[in-house]
Design an enzyme around this catalytic site. Structure first.
Site, PDB file in Angstrom:
ATOM      1  N   ASP A 138       0.829  -1.206   0.000  1.00 31.10           N
ATOM      2  CA  ASP A 138       0.000   0.000   0.000  1.00 31.10           C
ATOM      3  C   ASP A 138       0.864   1.256   0.000  1.00 31.10           C
ATOM      4  O   ASP A 138       1.540   1.547   0.980  1.00 31.10           O
ATOM      5  CB  ASP A 138      -0.909  -0.017   1.235  1.00 31.10           C
ATOM      6  CG  ASP A 138      -1.907   1.126   1.260  1.00 31.10           C
ATOM      7  OD1 ASP A 138      -1.907   1.941   0.328  1.00 31.10           O
ATOM      8  OD2 ASP A 138      -2.698   1.184   2.219  1.00 31.10           O
ATOM      9  N   ASP A 342      -2.279   6.228  -5.226  1.00 34.95           N
ATOM     10  CA  ASP A 342      -2.568   5.244  -4.190  1.00 34.95           C
ATOM     11  C   ASP A 342      -2.737   3.864  -4.810  1.00 34.95           C
ATOM     12  O   ASP A 342      -3.649   3.635  -5.606  1.00 34.95           O
ATOM     13  CB  ASP A 342      -3.842   5.647  -3.453  1.00 34.95           C
ATOM     14  CG  ASP A 342      -4.084   4.817  -2.209  1.00 34.95           C
ATOM     15  OD1 ASP A 342      -3.225   3.988  -1.863  1.00 34.95           O
ATOM     16  OD2 ASP A 342      -5.146   4.995  -1.581  1.00 34.95           O
TER      17      ASP A 342
END
Length: 460
Positions: A138, A342
């Site tokens: 992430d 992201d």
């Protein structure tokens, strides 16, 4: 069904995470780390061959380490996206201490269908002997954590891999509550001491998941013979609200707790990844700046004035089938309210005005195909069942400085028949997000030292 495309190593060590279905992860000797180093300081060891392979995959997907019989549901992924964005505009993922060179290493990574997710996962080894753990990667988080023994079945979420048991690792050590590592945890609101004088923490994520545990150190094996000694991570003895079967998460953000920051003394602070468009495609994650960045389209990176973990860029325009939308660059988020890159968000988030223009043009171009019911908050979906050929208009994103990225078609534009963009209400202002669908098949290079982000097409 087939789709018709329309429209147009430096001194830092290089760590790659290969997203490749042909790679395999050894759960025995292949991940067994070298004899433990008695020193407590962190250090990165490089194998003599300078390359080692380990898979990276979608969090749910064909070819990921824990194959499931179904693909992830888009509706569930969008619910997580919605919660994540709502949390981003109010701050970051929160973690709080609580009382009570040109050589390289290649690590496989995949789309995460195997652990019921549309995000991306890698399998690493934790501890000595190394225990395989499939974790989410992430770029919008900084903390690393896994579920640990002892953990009651009612508290720990089901996972593909065996729970990590720190009692069986000869290199494990809890972080003392009076240490600088404990005091420096981001958003530390206390002295971090548990009743056992260990460094306790609590995590709360945007989608409602939460975790508590002990901040710890152990060997993180990235590939055979390649490990980060003394890697700091959270050992969690219970989590709630987690909706897949991964073992945990490794953050790539810019805070001190992230993998990128902890490996920076050896690799530098730059990293890149290529997210594969399908579960069977190959890709990579790399720590370190590539020796030759001439193939990248570069745009400035904007450090956040408030939340250090995020990487932001300025989007100035979107083109569909080679024609720019009639939207002024000022209509896109800019400055501290730029677009956050992201890897864990699926759908790209745009302000109301540019999204409305994009939707109108895209719908006209797709008028030959029957619409499908929307999946909140995505409102442009199509029923493509039975079509032998589907013509999807090409799409490009243009960033500050002129960097233009032609999205992979159709995997970077459509997800499960839906346009991989959503719009905000006109009264909402804040950061936009470039989700992982738009990033597929590109090598995305993050270089905080040069304050730039690069895109290289066709990398995986």
């Amino acid at each position: 069904m087939s789709f018709v495309i329309q429209g147009s190593m430096s001194r830092a060590l290089f760590l790659c995470i290969l997203l490749c279905s042909s790679c395999s992860v050894s759960t025995g000797g292949g991940l067994e780390p070298n004899p433990a180093n008695a020193e407590s300081e962190q250090k990165v060891m490089i194998s003599s061959s300078n390359r080692a392979f380990l898979p990276l995959a979608r969090r749910r997907g064909p070819g990921s380490p824990a194959q499931t019989e179904h693909e992830p549901r888009l509706a569930e992924a969008l619910r997580r996206d919605e919660a994540r964005w709502n949390h981003i505009i109010g701050g970051s993922v929160r973690h709080t201490a609580v009382g009570s060179p040109d050589s390289g290493v290649v690590i496989p990574a995949e789309l995460g269908y195997s652990v019921d997710s549309l995000e991306y996962v890698v399998t690493v080894g934790l501890g000595t002997p190394a225990v395989p753990q499939t974790v989410v990667v992430d770029s919008g988080s900084d903390f690393a954590w896994v579920q640990c023994e002892p953990c009651d079945s009612g508290e720990c979420s089901p996972q593909k891999d065996p729970l990590f048991d720190p009692r069986k690792s000869s290199t494990y050590a809890p972080v003392p509550c009076d240490s600088g590592a404990c005091r420096d945890i981001s958003y530390n609101e206390g002295n971090g001491c548990t009743g056992e004088k260990l460094c306790g923490f609590a995590l709360s994520y945007a989608d409602g998941s939460n975790s508590t545990g002990v901040y710890s150190r152990d060997k993180l094996t990235l590939a055979p013979g390649v490990a980060v000694e003394g890697f700091r991570f959270g050992c969690i003895h219970g989590r709630g609200g987690w909706h897949d079967t991964s073992a945990g998460l490794i953050g790539l953000g810019s805070s001190p707790e992230s993998l990128v920051s902890q490996a920076a003394p050896s690799y530098g602070g730059a990293f890149s990844y290529c997210l594969p468009p399908t579960g069977s495609a190959a890709g990579f994650l790399a720590l370190g700046r590539p020796g030759d960045a001439s193939g990248f389209a570069l745009t400035p990176m904007h450090p956040s004035a408030h939340v250090v973990v995020f990487y932001k860029v300025t989007l100035t325009g979107i083109s569909v089938a080679g024609r720019p939308l009639d939207v002024a660059p000022s209509a896109f988020p800019h400055g501290d309210y730029g677009m956050i890159l992201d890897s864990d968000t699926v759908i790209t988030v745009l302000p109301a005005e540019p999204y409305a223009a994009l939707r109108a043009v895209f719908r006209r171009a797709m008028a030959a195909y029957p619409p499908a019911p929307p999946i909140h908050p995505v409102d442009t979906c199509y029923n493509l069942t039975g079509y032998g050929n589907v013509t999807v208009p090409g799409m490009a994103l243009t960033f500050l400085g002129g960097a233009t990225v032609e999205l992979d078609n159709p995997s970077g534009i459509l997800v499960e028949g839906c346009l991989a963009f959503r719009g905000l209400r006109p009264d909402i202002h804040g950061n936009g997000i470039i989700g992982n669908v738009n990033q597929r098949a590109f090598e995305v290079l993050y270089d905080p030292e040069q304050l730039s982000v690069g895109f290289r097409a066709g990398a995986c």
